[in-house]
Write an enzyme that holds these catalytic residues in place. Structure first.
Site, mmCIF file in Angstrom:
data_model
loop_
_atom_site.group_PDB
_atom_site.id
_atom_site.type_symbol
_atom_site.label_atom_id
_atom_site.label_comp_id
_atom_site.label_asym_id
_atom_site.label_seq_id
_atom_site.Cartn_x
_atom_site.Cartn_y
_atom_site.Cartn_z
ATOM 1 C CG HIS A 139 -2.199 -0.699 1.084
ATOM 2 N ND1 HIS A 139 -2.298 -2.065 1.091
ATOM 3 C CD2 HIS A 139 -3.466 -0.231 0.920
ATOM 4 C CE1 HIS A 139 -3.562 -2.414 0.941
ATOM 5 N NE2 HIS A 139 -4.300 -1.322 0.834
ATOM 6 C CG HIS A 190 2.055 -2.880 6.632
ATOM 7 N ND1 HIS A 190 2.843 -3.911 6.152
ATOM 8 C CD2 HIS A 190 1.003 -2.786 5.796
ATOM 9 C CE1 HIS A 190 2.280 -4.404 5.065
ATOM 10 N NE2 HIS A 190 1.171 -3.743 4.822
#
Length: 533
Positions: A139, A190
């Protein structure tokens, strides 16, 4: 011991040293050096998540995460080509494809897990956490590459945009990239290191595209047939060189899909530029479009028809190839001409492939459209997951439990009970730390104790899911590792069976999507009166 397909032990019953057994030393060594960083970050990420979380931010970051996905770009990037922005479209596709491929390459190379849940809660729109590894963040790579490239173009001295529109677009770009990158941390998907390296990779790809993109386009336009074949072979070689992961991770599927897109884009761009379909201005290969002549209605019809052509191609070609290819692969397998890939079932081991494979699709199917529209209409709909949700999560949970067990045993063996009693009797009372330091330290310690505990749970809606009540971590040091593995793996989402023919199928289908966008759709626009005269 339970057995899986072909007598292979189930993933949950393999050794605790799973990655040492599965990876060569040159991949295992850097992984082991980076694992402590992933674990060190986790309590701080959990502390940050708890401090700033609100229901509104949950919905915002879960929703905006969709704007950094492959599906979002695959649906909307064709609009650039059909509206005359060929150079920008090619640049964005190159960035997206290279970002997905190389971030997936690194993910499967190092097999680093996401930060543990608990203590983190993972917030998504889909109801389940991604099955991919964590490092680096794809992303973040996608968002930063697109943002850096767009901001570079917006700041060019020869920009034809009005100052107010230029400032507005730059503001939207900054908001977009900030929302995606910070959202990866906020949503517990993350760690700082995942995002930082993902941002660096994205920025590097954007610089490469800006510096050499035009040169590469000129090469494709002037290339001979042999040179185009060489480009195709290089892309196919990169697909074959993609590392095989230690777990059943879908990174390779995305890499194959976007390798197909970039392959089809180069070939179709080279071919269509030699026909009389496109314009030569502002760049060769431009799909004819003039808003002043077509207006809003015809422009919208072009986009609808174009997307429909892409979806129909995918809906027809995918099941057709899954029927036709298995017999071909069985013949090639008998001749020893196939190179098997881990986690893909060989054609000799199945008779047919299901026509509707529910997997990590890059481009949505017709059946996916209602759920996509539902998510758009209800941006507060989200899922909050606690516990391991993938094989990588499960193995990291087990590895951390084993680490804590060994530390506990080591500490208990350092001093005898009598010595411990003597120390307690003679030691002075410890100093009371300052309230601020005490709260911070104890809170991080609490998060650290949560690591490696809990089982997977998912809830949909606006309510948070709280982790299981905590007890003293690992009180029973005599638990059999095999029972421990069974308990953890019983709660994760197991990947579906994948078939060897899917690799070629994805390459053909997604290279065909680029061909549809560049050649077929413009031809159809011209035939139905949706092209400028």
């Amino acid at each position: 011991m339970a057995k899986g397909l072909n007598g292979v032990p189930d993933a949950g019953l393999r050794s605790i040293d799973h990655y040492r057994n599965q990876l060569p030393l040159w991949r295992y060594w850097p992984r082991q050096k980076l694992i402590p960083l992933v674990r060190y970050e986790t309590p701080y990420l959990a502390w940050l998540q708890e401090k700033v979380r609100t229901p509104a931010l949950d919905s915002y970051f879960a929703f905006t995460a969709n704007l950094g996905t492959h599906t979002f770009f695959m649906v909307f990037l064709p609009f650039l080509f059909w509206n005359g922005y060929t150079s920008l479209g090619r640049g964005m596709v190159n960035l997206l494809a290279s970002g997905v491929f190389f971030s997936g390459f690194i993910k499967d190379l190092l097999c680093l897990p996401r930060p543990l849940s608990p203590p983190l809660q993972r917030i998504t729109m889909s109801g389940s956490a991604a099955l991919e590894y964590g490092f680096p963040s794809t992303h973040s790579t996608n968002a930063v590459s697109v943002a850096v490239y767009a901001l570079t173009l917006l700041n060019l001295s020869d920009s034809t945009l009005s100052p107010s529109l230029n400032v507005f677009l730059q503001g939207i770009t900054y908001l977009y990239v900030t929302s995606i990158v910070l959202g990866r941390l906020y949503c517990g998907m993350h760690g700082f290191f995942d995002v930082f390296i993902g941002c660096l990779l994205g920025a590097l790809l954007a610089v490469m595209q800006y510096s050499y993109g035009a040169m590469f386009d000129d090469f494709i336009l002037s290339a001979s047939g042999k040179q185009i074949l060489l480009v195709v072979l290089v892309i196919l070689a990169l697909v074959r060189l993609h590392p095989e992961p230690a777990d059943d991770c879908p990174c390779f599927d995305d890499s194959v899909a976007f390798a197909g897109v970039i392959l089809g884009l180069q070939v179709s761009y080279w071919h269509v530029a030699k026909t009389n379909i496109p314009w030569d201005e502002p760049v060769p290969g431009t799909v004819p479009y003039r808003f002043e002549e077509l207006g809003v209605l015809k422009t919208a019809m072009r986009l609808i028809i174009g997307v429909a052509l892409v979806v129909v191609w995918r809906e027809v070609m995918k099941p057709s190839l899954l029927r036709v290819l298995p017999p071909v692969f069985r013949g090639l397998e008998k001749l020893g001409l196939l190179l098997p890939r881990r986690f893909f079932t060989a054609a000799s081991q199945y008779s047919t492939v299901p026509t509707q494979l529910k997997d990590h699709e890059v481009f949505p199917t017709f059946s996916d459209i209602p759920s996509i529209l539902t998510n758009i209409r209800h941006p507060r709909r989200r899922a909050i997951s606690v516990g391991p949700q993938s094989e990588a999560d499960a193995y990291e949970t087990l590895a951390y439990r084993e680490k804590r067990r060994r530390e506990s045993l080591s500490n208990s063996n350092r001093a005898s009970p009598l010595a411990d009693v003597g120390n307690r009797a003679t030691s002075p009372a410890p100093e009371t730390p300052s309230p601020k330091l005490s709260r911070k330290r104890s809170k991080l310690h609490e998060y650290e104790n949560m690591m490696g505990m809990g089982s997977a749970r998912v809830a949909t809606g606006v309510q948070r899911v709280e982790s299981s009540p905590l007890t003293e971590p690992f009180p029973d040091l005599e638990i059999e590792p095999e029972r421990d593995e069974e308990e953890v793996f019983a709660h994760i989402k197991r990947p579906r069976v994948r078939y060897d023919v899917e690799v070629v199928t994805k390459l053909v289908v997604y290279s065909g999507i680029a061909w549809i966008v560049m050649e077929v759709a413009p031809f159809v626009f011209d035939q139905v009166g949706l092209a400028p005269t």
